[in-house]
Design an enzyme around this catalytic site. Structure first.
Site, mmCIF file in Angstrom:
data_model
loop_
_atom_site.group_PDB
_atom_site.id
_atom_site.type_symbol
_atom_site.label_atom_id
_atom_site.label_comp_id
_atom_site.label_asym_id
_atom_site.label_seq_id
_atom_site.Cartn_x
_atom_site.Cartn_y
_atom_site.Cartn_z
ATOM 1 N N ASP A 276 -5.432 -8.816 -2.039
ATOM 2 C CA ASP A 276 -6.119 -7.932 -2.975
ATOM 3 C C ASP A 276 -6.654 -8.715 -4.174
ATOM 4 O O ASP A 276 -5.957 -9.583 -4.732
ATOM 5 C CB ASP A 276 -5.146 -6.846 -3.446
ATOM 6 N N GLU A 318 -10.243 -9.635 -0.094
ATOM 7 C CA GLU A 318 -10.983 -8.568 -0.762
ATOM 8 C C GLU A 318 -11.761 -9.210 -1.912
ATOM 9 O O GLU A 318 -11.188 -9.563 -2.944
ATOM 10 C CB GLU A 318 -10.041 -7.488 -1.297
#
Length: 638
Positions: A276, A318
């Site tokens: 992330d 991401e």
């Protein structure tokens, strides 16, 4: 482990390196020099910390289950196992979908019925009840959120998924922890060792220098990059929200412990780790603290560590940025980083094309992607758990007469139903009245007009909305990479407005599309001509077609063709004897795609119609997958 040329120094608990398992030793030696060089460059020859990391790696290799090692071996034999055209993904929130991990396990039959063999579980690690950012404020990396289950249940779910050929993906939040994490609590209690794991400052002088060059992630709801803690008398860096404290990767203990955490989760049976907010993890004064070289060094080290300990595991990055910032996270052929990346820009460009009835930006985006190496694998999606940010190519759009401010306003007005010709129903997120900037929330079905048509009982509008929904899915399936469906989209699930009544969630409009899965609607997919059946069955049919034809594989040649009609996109794919001419009409009006492909008949894989790929009439929100008839096909039909 001492660098003595033979790499024979101490291993785990003094175990000689020569005693390490042969397969591990071979993989370790392949990467040893580069791993040590990168680590010691980052941490100024901290060989003590490096040896600790090496011990952690071997420990997790030894603890890895035989079944997982078997999968590692099989995937090493087929390193491109995740490429091709056979994977179809779905992302879901555990609690919204089935209550808890055990509930998800019991619903695996349904997931298989959806044609899904790549399951992305949204954050499920322990996080506070409030101030959790949808689970991205982790308070314990070693524990599943109690309301969702236990580590043992996670492992059991992974075992069942593996037995069904379903790969399991999870989010790993590297940039920050919750302020409720043990490290944060101990830092708050004055322990210097744990304060050194974050960015603390006694006054605002250094934070003020950071603020001169570091952009704000959420300027409206969480302005600034630092939070004042009165009880400590210190500022702490918080790039996202005040309750998410940024980790200090200048400290090798942070990297070592986070590697320990991720390997522990991988050993539960995780196949894909989504890193992330990866561009943010290294902070340096005088920079924008985005995409710094040290970030790539850390990601490269994680890639090598996985190739040593658990080579069947993939890294998914991401990177919510422009294509020129995204592609570097694949690394190079010689020194790869992420196996896969999110195709964020295409998703935003897709929705812009819907509102503008203009596919020219999307054509440009496809042209950019088609020039990238075919080894690159993107995850493609229409909607995800997050909002839609309008990070479009505005310098290029200016040439079409679309200014950044005016176009963003039009998009947000269109998708919130604020202009007369809009069929969409969405809500704004992080709206900034001063700048007019905002992001957008809503499910695919509601943004396509299904909700509005149902409420108004307009059958014609409902048919158009379903056609648009399916056209967008057809376009997603045409892109190279792995298509990922957001749970609920397969049954046309609409916005969930109940979050407005929830005191914890009502300030976060992303819960508009994070509502509970409608199992009552799922049952209606078996009713002929219901909205659910029309969407579910057609998506399933497109998945089956895609998996059957090599032309949809990731290594196919891909290019676009001019249609001389702004609202119609033409994407051409070719592999071996197969050639596909895919057409998508982003307007509700019938159009003609003025293409002129080579002579011969084509079969539309979606409708079964036969036609030439010349001057093709395409209905409003229509989609064609025109496959060139080969001589073999013609002979078989004769």
């Amino acid at each position: 482990m001492q660098d003595n040329g033979n790499k024979e120094g101490p291993g785990v608990a003094g175990e000689p390196f020569a005693a390490y398992a042969e397969e591990y030793r071979d993989r370790f030696l392949k990467h040893y020099d580069e791993l040590k060089w990168l680590y010691c460059e980052l941490y100024e020859n901290r060989m003590d910390a490096f040896e600790t990391l090496c011990g952690t790696m071997y420990r997790y290799y030894r603890e890895r289950k035989k079944d997982l090692k078997r999968i590692d071996g099989e995937r090493l034999e087929r390193p491109d196992w995740y490429k091709g055209n056979r994977l179809v993904g779905m992302m879901l929130y555990v609690d919204a979908f089935a209550g808890n991990l055990e509930g998800v396990r019991k619903k695996l039959d349904y997931i298989e019925e959806c044609g899904v063999n790549y399951l992305h579980l949204m954050p499920f690690l322990d996080s506070p009840e409030k101030d959790n950012d949808g689970g991205y404020a982790v308070s314990d990396f070693r524990k599943v959120k109690p309301s969702l289950g236990t580590m043992e249940q996670l492992s059991r779910l992974a075992d069942d998924c593996r037995g069904r050929g379903i790969s399991l993906c999870m989010d790993f939040v590297m940039n920050h922890t919750s302020m409720e994490h043990e490290w944060a609590r101990r830092a708050r209690n004055g322990e210097k060792e744990y304060q050194d794991r974050y960015y603390f400052y006694d006054d605002y002088s250094i934070p003020a220098e950071f603020e001169k060059t570091v952009p704000q992630v959420f300027p409206t709801t969480a302005p600034g990059n630092f939070t004042w803690l009165p009880d400590m008398g210190k500022f702490v860096m918080t790039s996202f929200y005040p309750y998410q404290w940024d980790l200090n990767y200048w400290n090798p203990a942070v990297l070592n412990d986070m590697i320990d955490n991720v390997l522990n989760l991988i050993n539960q049976g995780i196949d894909v780790v989504r890193i992330d907010a990866v561009p943010y993890i290294w902070k340096q004064l005088g920079t924008n603290c985005r995409n710094l070289p040290q970030v790539h060094g850390i990601v490269r080290m994680i890639r090598m560590i996985c190739e040593i300990v658990c080579p069947g595991v993939l890294l998914l990055g991401e990177v919510v940025m422009a294509p020129d910032k995204v592609a570097p996270y694949f690394g190079t052929v010689e020194k790869p980083e992420c196996h896969m990346l999110y195709n964020v820009t295409t998703m935003a460009s897709t929705w812009s094309s819907v509102a503008a009835r203009d596919a020219r930006l999307l054509k440009r985006q496809m042209d950019i992607l088609s020039r990238l190496p075919r080894e690159y694998v993107f995850l493609n999606y229409l909607r995800c758990h997050d909002d839609i940010g309008w990070g479009l190519d505005y310098p290029w759009l200016a040439g079409l007469g679309m200014g950044e401010v005016s176009h963003k306003k039009y998009l947000n007005d269109f998708f919130t139903g604020c202009i007369p010709d809009s069929f969409a129903r969405g809500e704004l997120y992080n709206s900034d009245p001063a700048s007019g900037d905002a992001r957008l929330c809503g499910t695919t079905a509601s943004l396509c007009g299904v909700e509005k048509a149902r409420v108004e009982q307009d059958k014609a509008a409902l048919s158009r909305a379903i056609k648009l929904d399916l056209m967008l899915h057809a376009y997603m399936f045409t892109q190279s990479g792995i298509p990922v469906i957001y749970s609920g989209d397969e049954i046309g699930q609409e916005n969930d407005y109940s979050y407005h009544e929830d005191p914890v969630r009502r300030e976060d409009s992303r819960y508009l599309h994070r509502g509970k899965f409608r199992w009552d609607l799922e049952e209606r997919r078996k009713e002929k001509d219901s909205v659910q059946a029309r969407i579910f069955d057609e998506i399933g049919r497109m998945e089956e077609i895609r998996g059957r034809h090599p032309v949809f594989e990731s290594d196919a040649d891909v290019w676009t063709a001019d249609t001389w009609e702004d609202s119609v996109l033409c994407v051409i794919r070719a592999k071996g004897d197969e050639k596909l001419v895919a057409l998508f009409n982003f307007s509700e009006w019938d159009k003609t795609a003025w293409i002129n492909e080579d002579d011969g008949e084509y079969v539309d894989l979606i409708s079964g119609r036969t036609m030439e790929a010349k001057g093709v009439d395409i209905p409003g929100y229509g989609a064609y997958w025109l496959l060139k008839k080969s001589q073999m096909q013609e002979e078989q039909e004769a």
